[in-house]
Design an enzyme around this catalytic site. Structure first.
Site: not given
Ligand code: NAP
Length: 247
Positions: A63, A142, A155
């Site tokens: 974590d 982001s 966030y």
């Molecule tokens: P996602 O599909 O929800 O994946 C997030 C990953 O982080 C998951 O594998 C999750 O594990 C893991 N995670 C959560 N809490 C954690 C912890 N405490 N320690 C280690 N791992 C942890 O999100 P995503 O869309 O790929 O986003 C990835 C990054 O890009 C994030 O930082 C997000 O804020 C950023 N972002 C995303 C978007 C978008 O539009 N998608 C836009 C801007 C920024 P679990 O499987 O357990 O949940």
């Protein structure tokens, strides 16, 4: 194979943008450590996809908000791979809601994972990178950390915090040839955005000049560039990958 022989940790790397980054860095020859908070079995498919590129890949559960777990993870990586060349701080969560209704626990959880997680992991690897006089850190922020977004005060604050952190650490460690940059994605198709109400998605779309949502691979391309020698004179920057949304 611009990253051949390098070792990269990608936090939150078992799915979404993190998995796409792990795969892209593996394509460039890097050995990959996929970190996630889930059980190891849930990381297996990502590990298999990464190994298909002929690189070494290890899944490590930790974590990122827990300093001790991060320290153990970093020690394990250094013992196995002999060092860490690249850290991608990708793990992130949302707990959306208007400020008037936002619980303190929702504020704290998002700050702990998104911002303290970046602190913990960066602190964990920085000595090793500084002593090698080489290293590259990419923090996933982001666009809402730049523009703000109603319903995402926690966030957006965490993602804005990442930007200040990135610039400060870049100034601290640049003399040791360690580069620290941030990537600020816009609306990217992943599980994180899948669950948003249609009305919210439509609102985002109105503000995207390129007229479409992004893919995780498109974020991964920019992260890979920032990890490669091609970007060796780039540090302390925030690169938006958002189809123009933040303009
Ligand atoms: P996602 O599909 O929800 O994946 C997030 C990953 O982080 C998951 O594998 C999750 O594990 C893991 N995670 C959560 N809490 C954690 C912890 N405490 N320690 C280690 N791992 C942890 O999100 P995503 O869309 O790929 O986003 C990835 C990054 O890009 C994030 O930082 C997000 O804020 C950023 N972002 C995303 C978007 C978008 O539009 N998608 C836009 C801007 C920024 P679990 O499987 O357990 O949940």
């Amino acid at each position: 194979m611009s990253l051949k022989g390098k070792t990269a940790i990608v936090t939150g790397g078992s799915r979404g943008i993190g998995k796409a980054i792990a795969i892209k860095l593996a394509q460039q020859g890097a050995n990959i450590v996929i970190n996630d908070v889930v059980e190891l079995e849930k990381m297996e498919s990502a590990v298999t996809e990464v190994k298909a590129f002929g690189v070494d890949c290890e899944a490590l559960k930790a974590d990122v908000s827990n300093e001790e777990e991060v320290k153990d993870m970093v020690k394990t990586v250094i013992d196995k791979f002999g060092g860490i060349d690249i850290l991608v701080n990708n793990a992130g969560i949302t707990r959306d809601g208007l400020l008037v209704k936002m619980k303190e626990s929702d504020w704290e959880l998002v700050m702990d994972v998104n911002l303290k997680g970046v602190f913990n992991c960066t602190k964990g690897v920085i000595r090793s990178m500084m002593s090698k006089r080489s290293g590259c850190i990419v923090n996933i922020s982001s666009v809402v950390g730049i523009t703000g977004n109603p319903g995402q005060a926690n966030y957006s604050a965490s993602k804005a915090g990442i930007i200040g952190f990135t610039k400060s650490v870049a100034k601290e460690v640049g003399a040791r040839n360690v580069r620290v940059n941030a990537v600020a994605p816009g609306f990217i198709n992943t599980d994180m955005t899948d669950g948003l109400p249609e009305a919210v998605k439509e609102k985002f779309m109105e503000n995207i000049p390129l007229g479409r949502y992004g893919d995780a691979e498109e974020v991964a391309e920019v992260v890979a560039f920032l990890c490669e020698d091609r970007s060796r004179y780039v540090t302390g920057q925030v690169i938006t990958v958002d189809g123009g949304m933040a303009l």
